[in-house]
Structures are given as structure tokens and as C-alpha cells.
Design a protein around this motif. Structure first.
Motif, PDB file in Angstrom:
ATOM      1  N   PHE A 166       1.018  -1.160  -0.075  1.00 37.41           N
ATOM      2  CA  PHE A 166      -0.008   0.194  -0.111  1.00 37.41           C
ATOM      3  C   PHE A 166       0.720   1.129  -0.041  1.00 37.41           C
ATOM      4  CE2 PHE A 166      -2.479  -3.433   1.873  1.00 37.41           C
ATOM      5  CZ  PHE A 166      -3.570  -3.336   1.140  1.00 37.41           C
ATOM      6  N   GLU A 167       1.985   1.196  -0.417  1.00 37.53           N
ATOM      7  CA  GLU A 167       3.088   2.293  -0.640  1.00 37.53           C
ATOM      8  C   GLU A 167       2.584   3.204  -2.007  1.00 37.53           C
ATOM      9  OE1 GLU A 167       6.987   2.449   0.281  1.00 37.53           O
ATOM     10  OE2 GLU A 167       7.022   0.419   1.267  1.00 37.53           O
ATOM     11  N   SER A 168       1.696   3.921  -1.771  1.00 40.80           N
ATOM     12  CA  SER A 168       0.983   4.891  -2.879  1.00 40.80           C
ATOM     13  C   SER A 168       0.434   6.072  -2.289  1.00 40.80           C
ATOM     14  CB  SER A 168       0.200   3.769  -3.505  1.00 40.80           C
ATOM     15  OG  SER A 168      -0.412   4.588  -4.592  1.00 40.80           O
ATOM     16  N   TYR A 169       0.142   6.922  -3.245  1.00 42.62           N
ATOM     17  CA  TYR A 169      -0.796   8.147  -2.893  1.00 42.62           C
ATOM     18  C   TYR A 169      -0.228   8.950  -1.560  1.00 42.62           C
ATOM     19  CZ  TYR A 169      -5.254  10.915  -3.160  1.00 42.62           C
ATOM     20  OH  TYR A 169      -5.935  11.866  -3.118  1.00 42.62           O
ATOM     21  N   GLY A 170       0.996   9.324  -1.620  1.00 40.40           N
ATOM     22  CA  GLY A 170       1.418   9.968  -0.660  1.00 40.40           C
ATOM     23  C   GLY A 170       1.698   9.129   0.894  1.00 40.40           C
ATOM     24  N   ARG A 171       1.672   7.887   0.523  1.00 40.96           N
ATOM     25  CA  ARG A 171       1.971   7.052   1.663  1.00 40.96           C
ATOM     26  C   ARG A 171       3.291   6.139   1.185  1.00 40.96           C
ATOM     27  NH1 ARG A 171      -1.308   8.175   6.189  1.00 40.96           N
ATOM     28  NH2 ARG A 171      -0.114   5.798   7.006  1.00 40.96           N
ATOM     29  N   VAL A 172       3.972   6.864   0.436  1.00 37.95           N
ATOM     30  CA  VAL A 172       5.003   6.103  -0.096  1.00 37.95           C
ATOM     31  C   VAL A 172       6.164   6.225   1.053  1.00 37.95           C
ATOM     32  CG1 VAL A 172       6.715   5.852  -1.936  1.00 37.95           C
ATOM     33  CG2 VAL A 172       4.716   6.406  -2.532  1.00 37.95           C
ATOM     34  N   ARG A 173       6.804   5.074   1.408  1.00 36.23           N
ATOM     35  CA  ARG A 173       7.720   5.117   2.549  1.00 36.23           C
ATOM     36  C   ARG A 173       8.885   4.471   1.946  1.00 36.23           C
ATOM     37  NH1 ARG A 173       5.322   4.780   7.740  1.00 36.23           N
ATOM     38  NH2 ARG A 173       7.236   4.714   8.681  1.00 36.23           N
ATOM     39  N   ARG A 174       9.152   3.399   1.519  1.00 35.04           N
ATOM     40  CA  ARG A 174      10.435   2.847   1.047  1.00 35.04           C
ATOM     41  C   ARG A 174      10.473   2.720  -0.606  1.00 35.04           C
ATOM     42  NH1 ARG A 174      13.220   0.609   5.131  1.00 35.04           N
ATOM     43  NH2 ARG A 174      14.924   0.260   3.358  1.00 35.04           N
ATOM     44  N   ALA A 175       9.361   2.593  -1.077  1.00 36.05           N
ATOM     45  CA  ALA A 175       9.401   2.547  -2.423  1.00 36.05           C
ATOM     46  C   ALA A 175       9.977   3.610  -3.372  1.00 36.05           C
ATOM     47  CB  ALA A 175       7.808   2.409  -3.160  1.00 36.05           C
ATOM     48  N   SER A 176      10.690   3.290  -4.395  1.00 35.29           N
ATOM     49  CA  SER A 176      11.337   4.347  -5.356  1.00 35.29           C
ATOM     50  C   SER A 176      10.571   4.079  -6.717  1.00 35.29           C
ATOM     51  CB  SER A 176      12.802   3.949  -5.492  1.00 35.29           C
ATOM     52  OG  SER A 176      13.385   4.320  -4.260  1.00 35.29           O
ATOM     53  N   PHE A 177      10.650   5.092  -7.621  1.00 34.30           N
ATOM     54  CA  PHE A 177      10.111   5.009  -9.037  1.00 34.30           C
ATOM     55  C   PHE A 177      11.197   5.185 -10.068  1.00 34.30           C
ATOM     56  CE2 PHE A 177       6.347   7.607  -6.684  1.00 34.30           C
ATOM     57  CZ  PHE A 177       5.987   6.325  -6.243  1.00 34.30           C
ATOM     58  N   LEU A 178      11.114   4.622 -11.024  1.00 30.57           N
ATOM     59  CA  LEU A 178      11.731   4.691 -12.294  1.00 30.57           C
ATOM     60  C   LEU A 178      10.860   5.073 -13.311  1.00 30.57           C
ATOM     61  CD1 LEU A 178      14.222   4.292 -14.275  1.00 30.57           C
ATOM     62  CD2 LEU A 178      13.243   1.998 -14.487  1.00 30.57           C
ATOM     63  N   GLY A 179      11.103   6.046 -14.246  1.00 30.54           N
ATOM     64  CA  GLY A 179      10.013   6.187 -15.145  1.00 30.54           C
ATOM     65  C   GLY A 179      10.378   7.402 -15.964  1.00 30.54           C
ATOM     66  N   TRP A 180       9.371   7.556 -17.118  1.00 32.78           N
ATOM     67  CA  TRP A 180       9.400   8.689 -18.026  1.00 32.78           C
ATOM     68  C   TRP A 180       8.432   9.895 -17.524  1.00 32.78           C
ATOM     69  CZ3 TRP A 180       5.192  10.831 -20.708  1.00 32.78           C
ATOM     70  CH2 TRP A 180       5.675  11.862 -21.787  1.00 32.78           C
ATOM     71  N   SER A 181       9.036  11.085 -17.482  1.00 34.95           N
ATOM     72  CA  SER A 181       8.088  12.000 -17.203  1.00 34.95           C
ATOM     73  C   SER A 181       7.949  12.954 -18.618  1.00 34.95           C
ATOM     74  CB  SER A 181       8.635  12.988 -16.022  1.00 34.95           C
ATOM     75  OG  SER A 181      10.010  13.324 -16.318  1.00 34.95           O
ATOM     76  N   ASP A 182       6.635  13.828 -18.365  1.00 34.64           N
ATOM     77  CA  ASP A 182       6.347  14.493 -19.578  1.00 34.64           C
ATOM     78  C   ASP A 182       7.257  15.936 -19.732  1.00 34.64           C
ATOM     79  OD1 ASP A 182       5.467  16.010 -17.630  1.00 34.64           O
ATOM     80  OD2 ASP A 182       3.392  16.412 -18.503  1.00 34.64           O
ATOM     81  N   ASP A 183       8.285  16.103 -18.879  1.00 32.75           N
ATOM     82  CA  ASP A 183       9.182  17.213 -19.254  1.00 32.75           C
ATOM     83  C   ASP A 183      10.546  16.763 -20.042  1.00 32.75           C
ATOM     84  OD1 ASP A 183       9.977  15.710 -17.215  1.00 32.75           O
ATOM     85  OD2 ASP A 183      10.684  17.388 -15.793  1.00 32.75           O
ATOM     86  N   GLY A 184      10.339  15.350 -20.653  1.00 30.63           N
ATOM     87  CA  GLY A 184      11.435  14.943 -21.312  1.00 30.63           C
ATOM     88  C   GLY A 184      12.502  14.360 -20.468  1.00 30.63           C
ATOM     89  N   ARG A 185      12.161  13.820 -19.421  1.00 27.22           N
ATOM     90  CA  ARG A 185      13.282  13.171 -18.647  1.00 27.22           C
ATOM     91  C   ARG A 185      12.881  11.523 -18.137  1.00 27.22           C
ATOM     92  NH1 ARG A 185      17.560  15.923 -18.324  1.00 27.22           N
ATOM     93  NH2 ARG A 185      18.172  15.132 -16.324  1.00 27.22           N
TER      94      ARG A 185
END
Length: 898
Positions: free
Chosen positions: A165-184
Motif C-alpha cells: 500500500f505504498e502509494s498516494y502520499g503513503r510512499v515510505r520505502r518505494a522508489s520510482f523509475l520512469g518517463w516524465s512529460d518534461d522529457g526526462r
């Protein structure tokens, strides 16, 4: 498969990890390789993500054209965190008016695979299709909102989560990898100051995406000497890959993995592949029926047959639900040979998510035997809780899972005959910490990452529940805390919060093994302190600081779940007061609503509007102030004067006696029980004049007990003048019980001067009415009410005890005392008595004045005998009419009181 999907598959395999011998699988299918699993979603479109996945925010996702796809524009998706005007006054007083301008952009939502928890060396690969930016703009939206600004949209992987349930502002230890719409492309910062492994996240430039672009993405974790090397790559439409690397601590990468989405990036994921050690594969049990519980207060005899409503909550789409009822838990020939007792369609629309209201006809009178039931979905028996004993329970899952010991049970409808045993439950919160026992006693672990969510706050909760012999579970006030974790931005998210509270293994078992009464409080509707006229106007008008649709949706969901109503008016104030009379008509459980039907809590409106010399002109004691509203009070008055049950338990009046203090001072002249204190406004006693009227009514006959939740304390007390017993219970999972007023003790006066005798107090700080502290290493004070009502003796008996969640019935009750009393010791001292008489056997007996005014109800025994009936406020020597009705015959007689 169409050309587009063929392209997705080719790109996926081109960039994916070694997958030789891997077979395409549906959700929840068995693994095809010892080390690699590829997930292919079913072709059937659905708003439900289905088994194999878990999310705090299922409303972010849907299954469409065989892919997992982002979902947007849900009913009630623009709620704000502080939207209740009175709350604003008491928590954010700054001398100005409340602003209704706010940014409703939603934070990142994650959906995890619940069947893998990789560690060390592992890899992920997936094929994304970018569909463009979703159009959710409405009139009045601001370009400054995050969702409309470049860089907010994100699609990619989540990894390293310790909780599903690490989601929606409750992220404690999870990290993200991804594409963002500012070209990163690369790793992104987590909430607050937490970055990937405590390091600055690495990113590189990436191309802008166009609708239809296929993005292949991989992430590989490689153990190094003192760290973990993360290697990520991205390819668009098969063109050369973009890569980024980062070294982090292993603790930052070990954990659940899944897909993350944020902002308006509309994308789908057609395949998702995990390669890891086989030992890191989980074996969760998939559940089809979250719960299917009987609503005891709907039990009625119709055309000679007993009928009751069941409410079923199902995990995935379906067509039809059925209930089969038997007088044996193991009927001859098996449950598939038992006739269907009730069936109903499974309904899925804007405020229902796969629920069914099942009108069920019982085979025999429920007062004659215990009955059992099974739940069927589309012809399959889905009664057992297949999560118990699997990796669906335990750290990171949100479910404690040690009670019950097995999920292989059937539903039970305990025999409804005296003595009636009721369990009172309140304040069921699902966040922060888990209590465990060691050789020195009990200890609460910190909130931690594994137990950020839990359906029960302690191990061994309700371990001894069946030893109490409860027939009825009274879920009173703050049953599921709809907005404690998040203001749910979709119907799906709202049901997820509800399921986390009352559909975990222990709560499901409780609800499916007892008759249930659910009486929600403010948090159950999704907003703290929502009550009175304010809650109604917030559902009728925009621009008052809250999303009108958010509240409308929540009211519809709640009313449906507690009554089984198929249609609910989103604007009407629900008239949910009701009374459940047992089949033998000797005990009644009355349910009232002291939150939605009461005077406004703002007693200082003149001061607010600039008339400072008229501060708080509308005093609590103003006789025009109403607690229950005129219609509800009239109903309750009629019930008290006519109900034939020898004992009545009433729930829903939270704190008639003001023994709990407020905690704020607004000026040097205010006392601690400030009239404008939000905490004080929780109580029914806040409307002092209305509370006086109700206390006087409930004391007008013997055998009446009132019980309630929400003050976060267990307490048993008695009004010395009206001899009305009032009992509170809870919390379960919350803490911070209301403080006691100065002078609190076994013999005391409440804030309004009413004489009170306190028998038990079970408080976060205090162990008894003398305010002694708790002993060291006792369990935390999470508690429930054990209540017993026996109308069979000449003088009916009542027993009330406060129990810790881990207590067995043979242990001493909590709070320093308990009540074992008789009906004649309750209610005001009688003025006269209707002497014993003979009439029709087993009949409802009503006493009225010769002018026809109802005075009192009672009951004759099987021989037609009626014991002395004590009357309050009726002088001796008064003629009354006594009428008996057995269902077929009527007999009346004129009697003079003595």
C-alpha cells in the motif's frame, strides 16, 4: 492479436530479460519458469485489476483490450483534505475566511504484483503504450495546478516497497523509475526528502512521446560489494535505448515491484515480466468474496417466513450472487445440494463496485436454531477465505492474519434467543504499528514500513471471540475511517478503504459468523466531524470547501452497505434510525443517528458575522436546540412508550453525559470545555438541551441501556437521577481517547451538573474511575464491549463488561469494574405499578391511558401471565387500558394502578 499488440510484444521481447520457455499467463496463473514470470492480462475489459495485483488506489487503473491502463475522471475525485467549515474554524483560525481555492491534482498511484517480493539480483521489463494526455479539464481549472504543468506526469516502475500500500502520499520505502512529460527518464524523488536509497536520483534526457508510441522499459538490480547497482533502459518504438544507472543501498531496492502512474499521462501496460530468484516468489491466496454479511436489523417475518438482507462485496466482476442456508455447517450431500435461499445480481456502477443486496429467506425461525450459510458467485462456492495461511497475510500485506486460524469456514447465523449477547466495536483504524507479545508482556512496534497498514492493531485480536458466545456484532461509529489514509478519489478507492477495515481475515470472519448492525459515524462518510445541517448543505451546494460529488458518493456507498438499499438519494439526509426486535419479541436493539439529525454546532454565528458583543448567543442549553431532530425524536418517543420488549439496548447517542472534556482555549475567558471546541462538538451532549430531553425519555421506563462508540474510551456509568446506564467502547486501532473533566471519579457530576456513578473507565492513560495508571507491559487499551441482556427472569438482567481485544471471557474485565444489574434498578423510580395480570399467552401487551396516550409496552409469558409493570410519572390510582395482541387475537382490560 492485432498489429498494434504484435508490435508491443516484439518490442517487449527485444528489450526484455531472458524468457526462454516462458508461457503467457493470465493474472494469478502458475509460474512457467523457475525464475521468470510474464504477466499477460485477460482480454475482458474491467474496472477491476483482478488477482495477482494489489493497490491502495485501484481507481487509478482498469483492464482494457488486454492491458492494464490508467483511469481518469472518477466520481468524487476532487475532494480536499480540509473542507469542513467548522473544522477550519477550530484548526486553522487565522481571522480570515476559508479559502476554497486548492489544487486537486492527485499524487502518484502504484499497483504492485502481490506474488513477488524480489531482493538482491532481479530484473523487470514491461511494454508501455502512451496514449497521450488525458483531458480532465473542467470550467474554472487553473493552469497552475500540478496536473497541468510539465514534469508532473509519470509512467514507469515502482520498486523496493515494503508494503503493498505504498502509494498516494503513503510512499515510505518505494522508489520510482520512469518517463516524465518534461522529457526526462530515470529515477525520481519520493515523498518528502526521501530519494532513491538516500541519494540524489539520476535522470537523463528522453524524447517527448506521441500518442501511440510504444515504450519498452527495463530495470535490473545487481548486487555489488557494498551496494546495489541499478541499471535502467528505455526504448521508444524500437529505436536505440536510453539508459541510466545508479548505485544505492540494498534496502532501497528489496521489496514489492509494480507500475506507477501520476498526472495526466494516459498509458497502458500490455505485458509485465519479473525475473528473480524462485525463493522470492510469493504464494498469495486470491479471494473472490471480500465479505457477505447479514444485516440483523433487516430481519423480518414476511408471509410467515423469516427474511434477512445480506450485503455481498466481491473482488472482481460477476453476474449473480446466491446465499444457501442450512441448519447444519455440513449438510448432507454437500452445500451444492442445498436449495438457494436468496439470489441477486452483482451490481457495478458509479457508486457500487461489484456488490449485491441478497434478500434471503431462512428455512426455519432463527430463534429455534443456529443456521449456517454459504456464498456463491456465478455458480461457484466462494465462502472460504483463501487468504488465511498464505502470503496474502503477514508483513507488508495489510492483514495480520493470525485470527482465525483457518479460512475454511462457513457463515453462521447464531440462534437468536435469550440471553442476547452483543459485542460493541468502534473506531476501527488500519494504520500505524502492530502490537506483539513477548516474555515480559505486550509491546507495540513502531508504525514501520511492513505494518504501515494492518486490519487489526495487535496479534491475537479476537483470539477468544467465539468463547463469548456473541450473537450480534454492533459496529458503532467510525467503522472504517474512509478518509484516514486518503480522501478516496474514486469509488474503487473508497471500497478499498472499507475492505481494508471490515473485510480483512479477522473482520470478515467476525461479520460472517454473527448478525451485524452497522451504525456509521463521521469518518465513515469520509470527513472528520461532518454532522448536522452542515453535512447536508455541503452535498447540495458547490463552493463550500469540498467536492460535492465526493460527499454524495460517500453517502450513497455508506447507506448501501449499512442497509442494503439498492438506490440512494445522494442529496437527502438518510433516515437511518431503526429498531430490530428479536423473533421472540423480548429484546430490542434500537439504532439512532445523533450526528446527521441535530442542530448546527456553530453557536457563535453572530460573533462570526461581526456582532462581537453577542458572543455565543445560541447556548448549548437553549431549549430550541435539537439532538435527534423532531421526526427522529418522535419515533424514539413512540418506541419507548410502545415497544413490548422487556429490555432495550439503544446505540448511536455518543456521549449524552458530558464527562469528556474539550481541549482548546480560544481566549483567557474561555473554560476548557470551549463551546466551539471541535472535540466537544463530537458528543451528543454538545446539544445540552437535546441531550436532557433524550435522557428524560430513556429514563421513563426500566430496562433501557444506551451504548456508543467514538470517544476512544471504554466506560460504564449510570445517571443517578434517571438511573440510565450509558456505556462507551473502543477504540480498535486508534488511540488518543478524550480526556476526562476535572472532578472525574466514581461519584461525580458531569459538565452539565448531572449526577453520575462511574463503574468502569478504560482509557489510554487511566485504568479505572479512580484514574490510576495502567500496569507496565499491559496490552494497549484497544477494547470492545461485552453485553448480555436476559429478559427471561421475573426481573430481567443486564451485564456489561469492557474487554481488551486479546482477553478471554474468564479474565477480569477492564476498567476497574463491570455492571450486573436488574431491570428494576434502571429508569426513574416508578410512581405506580400495574399489578400482575393474566391475558393472552405470548403476546405484546401495551398500556395506554384512558385518553389513548401510550404509556408502556411489555410482554406476557407462554401462560399469559404479565408480571408487575412499573410505570414512571403515572400516579397510583390511575385507570389505564391494557391490551394484548398475539398476532391473531386481541384482549383488553381496564386496570387501576397501585
Amino acid at each position: 492479436m492485432n498489429q498494434h499488440n504484435d508490435l508491443e510484444r516484439r518490442d517487449f521481447l527485444k528489450l526484455g530479460t531472458a524468457a526462454a520457455g516462458v508461457t503467457a499467463m493470465g493474472l494469478g496463473a502458475d509460474e512457467a519458469s523457475a525464475h521468470t514470470m510474464r504477466v499477460v492480462l485477460p482480454e475482458v475489459d474491467s474496472l477491476c485489476h483482478g488477482p495477482g495485483w494489489e493497490s491502495l488506489n485501484p481507481g487509478y487503473w482498469k483492464v482494457e483490450n488486454g492491458a492494464l491502463r490508467r483511469r481518469f475522471d472518477n466520481y468524487g475525485d476532487r475532494a480536499r483534505a480540509t473542507g469542513f467549515p467548522f473544522h477550519y474554524e477550530t484548526h486553522q483560525r487565522d481571522g480570515g475566511s476559508m479559502s476554497t481555492d486548492y489544487d486537486p491534482s492527485l499524487p502518484a498511484g502504484v499497483i504492485y504484483r502481490n506474488d513477488w517480493k524480489p531482493a538482491g539480483n532481479w530484473s523487470l521489463s514491461a511494454s508501455f503504450v502512451y496514449h497521450g494526455e488525458a483531458d480532465v479539464r473542467r470550467e474554472g481549472d487553473s493552469d497552475e495546478w500540478k496536473m497541468y504543468r510539465p514534469g508532473h506526469s509519470l509512467m514507469g516502475f515502482a520498486f523496493g516497497a515494503k508494503s503493498l500500500f505504498e502509494s498516494y502520499g503513503r510512499v515510505r520505502r518505494a522508489s520510482f523509475l520512469g518517463w516524465s512529460d518534461d522529457g526526462r527518464f530515470g529515477f525520481t524523488a519520493k515523498s518528502g526528502k526521501r530519494n532513491v536509497g538516500g541519494r540524489k536520483p539520476q535522470q537523463v534526457s528522453a524524447p517527448k512521446l506521441e500518442p501511440g508510441d510504444v515504450v519498452a522499459m527495463t530495470l535490473r538490480s545487481e548486487l555489488a560489494v557494498e551496494s546495489v547497482r541499478l541499471i535502467a533502459a528505455m526504448s521508444v518504438n524500437g529505436k536505440p535505448t536510453i539508459s541510466v544507472e545508479q548505485s544505492v543501498d540494498q534496502a532501497a531496492v528489496d521489496g514489492y515491484v509494480g507500475v506507477v502512474g501520476r498526472g495526466l499521462a494516459d498509458f497502458s501496460v500490455s505485458e509485465f515480466e519479473i525475473s528473480a530468484s524462485d525463493q522470492q516468489r510469493q504464494a498469495p491466496g486470491d479471494i473472490e468474496c471480500f465479505s457477505c454479511y447479514p444485516l440483523g436489523d433487516t430481519l423480518r417475518k414476511v408471509s410467515g417466513k423469516w427474511q434477512v438482507r445480506f450485503v455481498g462485496l466481491f473482488a472482481t466482476d460477476g453476474q449473480q450472487a446466491e446465499i444457501r442456508v442450512s441448519d447444519s455447517p455440513n449438510p448432507q450431500g454437500g452445500w451444492d445440494k442445498v436449495a438457494v435461499s436468496g439470489r441477486a445480481p452483482i451490481v457495478n456502477h458509479e457508486w457500487r463496485r461489484n456488490t449485491a443486496t441478497i434478500h434471503t429467506t431462512l428455512p426455519i425461525d432463527p430463534s429455534e436454531a443456529t443456521l449456517y450459510y454459504t456464498v456463491w458467485k456465478d455458480g461457484t462456492n466462494v465462502t472460504a477465505d483463501t487468504r488465511v495461511g498464505t502470503d496474502s497475510v503477514g508483513p507488508g500485506t495489510g492483514y495480520v492474519g493470525d485470527v482465525p486460524s483457518s479460512g475454511d469456514y462457513v457463515g453462521r447465523l447464531p440462534r437468536l434467543t435469550a440471553p442476547y449477547k452483543l459485542c460493541g466495536l468502534s473506531c476501527h483504524a488500519i494504520t500505524s504499528g502492530l502490537q506483539q507479545r513477548d516474555e515480559s508482556g505486550w509491546k507495540i512496534l513502531g508504525g514501520g514500513d511492513d505494518w504501515q497498514f494492518r486490519d487489526q492493531p495487535t496479534l491475537e485480536a479476537y483470539k477468544h471471540l467465539e468463547d463469548y458466545g456473541f450473537q450480534i456484532m454492533c459496529w458503532e461509529d467510525d467503522v472504517w475511517y474512509l478518509e484516514l489514509v486518503l480522501y478516496p478519489p474514486s469509488t474503487d478507492d473508497a471500497y478499498r478503504m472499507i475492505a481494508a477495515s471490515i473485510c480483512g481475515p479477522t473482520s470478515r470472519w467476525q461479520m460472517m459468523r454473527h448478525w451485524n448492525v452497522i451504525n456509521p459515524g463521521d469518518h465513515d462518510y469520509g470527513m472528520d466531524d461532518i454532522k448536522g445541517p452542515e453535512q447536508l448543505i455541503l452535498r447540495l451546494k458547490d463552493g463550500l470547501g469540498q467536492d460535492r460529488d465526493y460527499l454524495r458518493r460517500n453517502f450513497q456507498i455508506v447507506q448501501h452497505l449499512i442497509t442494503g438499499d439498492e438506490t440512494v438519494d445522494p442529496d437527502a439526509n438518510p433516515k437511518k434510525w431503526r429498531a430490530w426486535k428479536m423473533p421472540q419479541r423480548d429484546f430490542t436493539l434500537a439504532i439512532v443517528d445523533s450526528r446527521l439529525w441535530r442542530s448546527s454546532q456553530d453557536t457563535a454565528i453572530w460573533d462570526d458575522e461581526g456582532w462581537g458583543h453577542l458572543r455565543e448567543i445560541y447556548d448549548r442549553a437553549d431549549p430550541t436546540r435539537s439532538l435527534l431532530g423532531e421526526e427522529q425524536f418522535a419515533w424514539l418517543q413512540e418506541l419507548m412508550r410502545t415497544d413490548s420488549s422487556r429490555l432495550i439496548c439503544l446505540t448511536g447517542l455518543n456521549g449524552l453525559h458530558t464527562v469528556w472534556t474539550g481541549g482548546k482555549r480560544y481566549s483567557n475567558t474561555d473554560d476548557d470545555f470551549a463551546q466551539r471546541d471541535r472535540v466537544a462538538a463530537d458528543y451528543a451532549g454538545w446539544v445540552a438541551a437535546g441531550a436532557d430531553r433524550v435522557i428524560e425519555l430513556l429514563g421513563s421506563r426500566d430496562g433501557v441501556v444506551t451504548v456508543y462508540g467514538d470517544v476512544h474510551n471504554g466506560c460504564i456509568m449510570k445517571n443517578a437521577e434517571h438511573r440510565l446506564i450509558e456505556c462507551s467502547f473502543g477504540p480498535i486501532g486508534r488511540s488518543g481517547g478524550r480526556s476526562v473533566i476535572e472532578g472525574f471519579g466514581p461519584q461525580m457530576q458531569d459538565y452539565d451538573g448531572r449526577p453520575v456513578e462511574v463503574t468502569a473507565l478504560y482509557h489510554k492513560t487511566h485504568a479505572d474511575p479512580e484514574l490510576n495508571p495502567h500496569a507496565a507491559r499491559e496490552p494497549f487499551y484497544w477494547n470492545f464491549l461485552e453485553a448480555s441482556f436476559d429478559p427471561r427472569p421475573v426481573d430481567p438482567t443486564v451485564e456489561l463488561r469492557i474487554r481488551n481485544l486479546v482477553d478471554a471471557p474468564n479474565e477480569p474485565p477492564r476498567g476497574g469494574g463491570s455492571i450486573q444489574t436488574i431491570a428494576s434498578q434502571t429508569g426513574r423510580i416508578p410512581s405506580s405499578v400495574v399489578p400482575a395480570l393474566e391475558t393472552l399467552p405470548s403476546s405484546d401487551v401495551r398500556i395506554v391511558s384512558v385518553q389513548g396516550k401510550p404509556i408502556r409496552g411489555t410482554r406476557s409469558d407462554p401462560s399469559g401471565h404479565v408480571e408487575d409493570t412499573r410505570l414512571v410519572d403515572v400516579r397510583a390510582g390511575t385507570e389505564v387500558i391494557v391490551t394484548a395482541f398475539d398476532g391473531d387475537q386481541v384482549q383488553s382490560q381496564l386496570v387501576t394502578t397501585i
